[in-house]
Design a protein around this motif. Structure first.
Motif, short mmCIF file in Angstrom:
data_model
loop_
_atom_site.label_atom_id
_atom_site.label_comp_id
_atom_site.label_asym_id
_atom_site.label_seq_id
_atom_site.Cartn_x
_atom_site.Cartn_y
_atom_site.Cartn_z
N UNK A 96 -2.32 20.59 -6.37
CA UNK A 96 -2.49 20.85 -4.69
C UNK A 96 -1.79 19.57 -3.84
N UNK A 97 -1.26 19.89 -2.75
CA UNK A 97 -1.02 19.01 -1.79
C UNK A 97 -2.14 18.04 -1.34
N UNK B 156 0.90 -1.14 0.11
CA UNK B 156 -0.03 0.10 -0.07
C UNK B 156 0.82 1.16 -0.01
N UNK B 157 1.92 1.22 0.87
CA UNK B 157 3.02 2.34 0.95
C UNK B 157 3.56 2.79 -0.26
N UNK B 158 4.01 1.50 -1.30
CA UNK B 158 4.53 1.66 -2.44
C UNK B 158 3.67 2.19 -3.58
N UNK B 159 2.49 1.73 -3.57
CA UNK B 159 1.39 2.21 -4.41
C UNK B 159 1.17 3.70 -4.32
N UNK B 160 0.94 4.18 -3.08
CA UNK B 160 1.00 5.40 -2.53
C UNK B 160 2.08 6.41 -3.14
N UNK B 161 3.26 5.93 -2.79
CA UNK B 161 4.48 6.46 -3.27
C UNK B 161 4.19 6.87 -4.83
N UNK B 162 3.94 5.72 -5.68
CA UNK B 162 3.98 5.94 -6.89
C UNK B 162 2.92 6.80 -7.65
N UNK B 163 1.63 7.00 -6.84
CA UNK B 163 0.63 7.87 -7.05
C UNK B 163 1.15 9.30 -6.69
N UNK B 164 1.86 9.70 -5.54
CA UNK B 164 2.38 10.73 -5.26
C UNK B 164 3.42 11.32 -6.20
N UNK B 165 4.31 10.41 -6.77
CA UNK B 165 5.11 10.96 -7.83
C UNK B 165 4.42 11.15 -9.15
N UNK C 136 -4.54 17.04 -2.91
CA UNK C 136 -4.80 16.10 -3.99
C UNK C 136 -3.91 14.73 -3.84
N UNK C 137 -2.67 15.17 -3.45
CA UNK C 137 -1.75 13.77 -3.18
C UNK C 137 -2.38 13.11 -1.61
N UNK C 138 -2.71 13.92 -0.82
CA UNK C 138 -3.29 13.25 0.42
C UNK C 138 -4.51 12.47 0.19
N UNK C 139 -5.37 12.97 -0.57
CA UNK C 139 -6.48 12.30 -0.78
C UNK C 139 -6.42 10.90 -1.50
N UNK C 140 -5.08 10.81 -2.36
CA UNK C 140 -4.91 9.88 -3.31
C UNK C 140 -4.40 8.65 -2.04
N UNK C 141 -3.48 9.16 -1.12
CA UNK C 141 -3.05 8.35 -0.06
C UNK C 141 -4.36 7.54 0.60
#
Length: 209
Positions: A198-199, A181-190, A201-206
């Motif tokens: 906006x930040x 899950x953490x790996x997928x979240x990091x890939x989404x953030x990138x 959008x990143x936290x919502x994806x997490x």
């Protein structure tokens, strides 16, 4: 993975990671700019359009990446966490100490060194564990160790972090699920960290992942 941070004021002489996440421009930066034609003070350009800023970020990034690799290699069964953290901090101090030893344009010594102490947080500890000797513990095979650290040159910070499984054995069940899950979240953030986003959008994806 590693990333470049913002231009922050780093703490000095602190092992407590909770006190290390300070922010705001260095006080001397406010008066470091050149005077404009009308006599007002123009603020120094502190983003990547300034080649000197880019060089400092890249140099700090190279140092913290090497420090991270060293700490990852040291995370083996029976290793002492405090000792490894000290090694990571020592490396960052020594390597940043080799650069920018001349005084800046304002005649002041350029600050550099640790921006965030080496942290190794194991299993249920979320992060920012940088223990003193009396608070330390040893790593065990199968531990999930989250490593993070940061160094700076003239206040320009580069941070790096990585998660390792101590001993290198495969993990299953909840441990495997949370790492994935953490790996997928990091890939989404990138993919989301782009101009115009906006930040939030990143936290919502997490949260969704």
């Amino acid at each position: 993975s590693s990333h470049f941070g913002s231009h922050l004021q780093p703490p000095y002489g602190r092992r407590c990671a909770a006190e290390a996440a300070t922010s705001g421009r260095r006080p001397d930066r406010a008066s470091a700019g050149a005077m404009s034609d009308n006599g007002s003070e123009a603020e120094e350009i502190a983003d990547l359009s300034n080649p000197d800023v880019t060089t400092k970020y890249r140099s700090a990034g190279d140092i913290v990446q090497k420090a991270l690799q060293m700490v990852v290699a040291a995370c083996v069964p029976d290793a002492d966490i405090a000792t490894i953290c000290e090694q990571g901090d020592k490396f960052m101090e020594e390597e940043t100490g080799k650069l920018y030893n001349k005084k800046g344009k304002d005649g002041k010594k350029i600050e550099k060194g640790i921006a965030f102490p080496t942290c190794i947080s194991v299993n249920e500890l979320c992060g920012h564990f940088s223990p003193l000797k009396g608070e330390s513990s040893t790593l065990k095979a199968g531990d999930i160790a989250k490593i993070d650290m940061a160094c700076h040159l003239d206040g320009f910070i580069a941070a790096a972090a990585h998660t390792v499984i101590v001993g290198g054995e495969p993990v299953e069940d909840k441990k495997a699920d949370v790492i994935m899950a953490a790996w997928n979240a990091a890939e989404a953030a990138l993919r989301l960290v782009q101009v115009g986003n906006t930040n939030t959008q990143v936290t919502e994806a997490f949260s969704k992942i």
